[in-house]
Design a protein around this motif. Structure first.
Motif, PDB file in Angstrom:
ATOM      1  N   LYS A   1       0.869  -1.174   0.000  1.00 40.39           N
ATOM      2  CA  LYS A   1       0.000   0.000   0.000  1.00 40.39           C
ATOM      3  C   LYS A   1       0.907   1.225   0.000  1.00 40.39           C
ATOM      4  CE  LYS A   1      -3.773  -2.309   2.365  1.00 40.39           C
ATOM      5  NZ  LYS A   1      -4.551  -2.421   3.603  1.00 40.39           N
TER       6      LYS A   1
ATOM      7  N   VAL B   1      -0.821  -1.294  -4.613  1.00 40.01           N
ATOM      8  CA  VAL B   1      -2.123  -1.929  -4.843  1.00 40.01           C
ATOM      9  C   VAL B   1      -3.278  -0.940  -4.690  1.00 40.01           C
ATOM     10  CG1 VAL B   1      -1.261  -4.187  -4.120  1.00 40.01           C
ATOM     11  CG2 VAL B   1      -2.417  -2.719  -2.453  1.00 40.01           C
TER      12      VAL B   1
ATOM     13  N   ASP C   1      -7.494  -1.734  -8.158  1.00 35.10           N
ATOM     14  CA  ASP C   1      -8.300  -2.685  -7.375  1.00 35.10           C
ATOM     15  C   ASP C   1      -8.173  -4.116  -7.884  1.00 35.10           C
ATOM     16  OD1 ASP C   1      -9.274  -1.058  -5.369  1.00 35.10           O
ATOM     17  OD2 ASP C   1     -11.136  -0.561  -6.430  1.00 35.10           O
TER      18      ASP C   1
ATOM     19  N   ARG D   1      -5.037  -5.325  -6.363  1.00 39.43           N
ATOM     20  CA  ARG D   1      -5.230  -5.404  -4.907  1.00 39.43           C
ATOM     21  C   ARG D   1      -5.964  -6.683  -4.515  1.00 39.43           C
ATOM     22  NH1 ARG D   1      -7.624  -0.572  -1.124  1.00 39.43           N
ATOM     23  NH2 ARG D   1      -7.255  -1.590   0.860  1.00 39.43           N
TER      24      ARG D   1
END
Length: 109
Positions: free
Chosen positions: A21, A51, A55, A58
């Protein structure tokens, strides 16, 4: 290209990859920051993949690794683990050994 193919391409095409992140220069969670710090300690060159910007990545990385959390570290195509595992491996010398065994240059140990 499917999200799985995109992830596989990154994991297999880059010696050390951190799905995280934020970015290596600006981690956006404490766990990602901790892994960045460990990698910085070893002076390992790696690619950080944010990420939060995608999405599909992620969610796809969690399926790809069968691991529910981020960050996720890969070395030479092999899933190493998340924050706690990376920190434990660094503390007991396993991470340095893994880098050496996989032929990943380190600047410190």
């Amino acid at each position: 290209m499917s999200v799985e193919d995109r992830i596989k391409s990154e994991v297999e095409g880059t010696p050390v990859v951190l799905f995280m992140k934020g970015t290596p220069m600006f981690p956006q969670c404490g766990f990602s920051a901790a892994v960045v710090q460990v990698l910085g300690h070893f002076g390992v060159e790696y690619k950080g993949i944010n990420v939060l910007e995608d999405d599909e990545i992620r969610n796809g990385i969690k399926t790809y690794s069968n691991w529910p959390t981020i960050p996720q570290l890969y070395v030479k195509g092999e899933f190493v683990g998340g924050c706690d595992i990376v920190r434990e491996m660094a503390a007991d010398g396993e991470l340095a050994t893994l880098f050496k065994d996989k032929g990943v240059p380190v600047k410190a140990a």
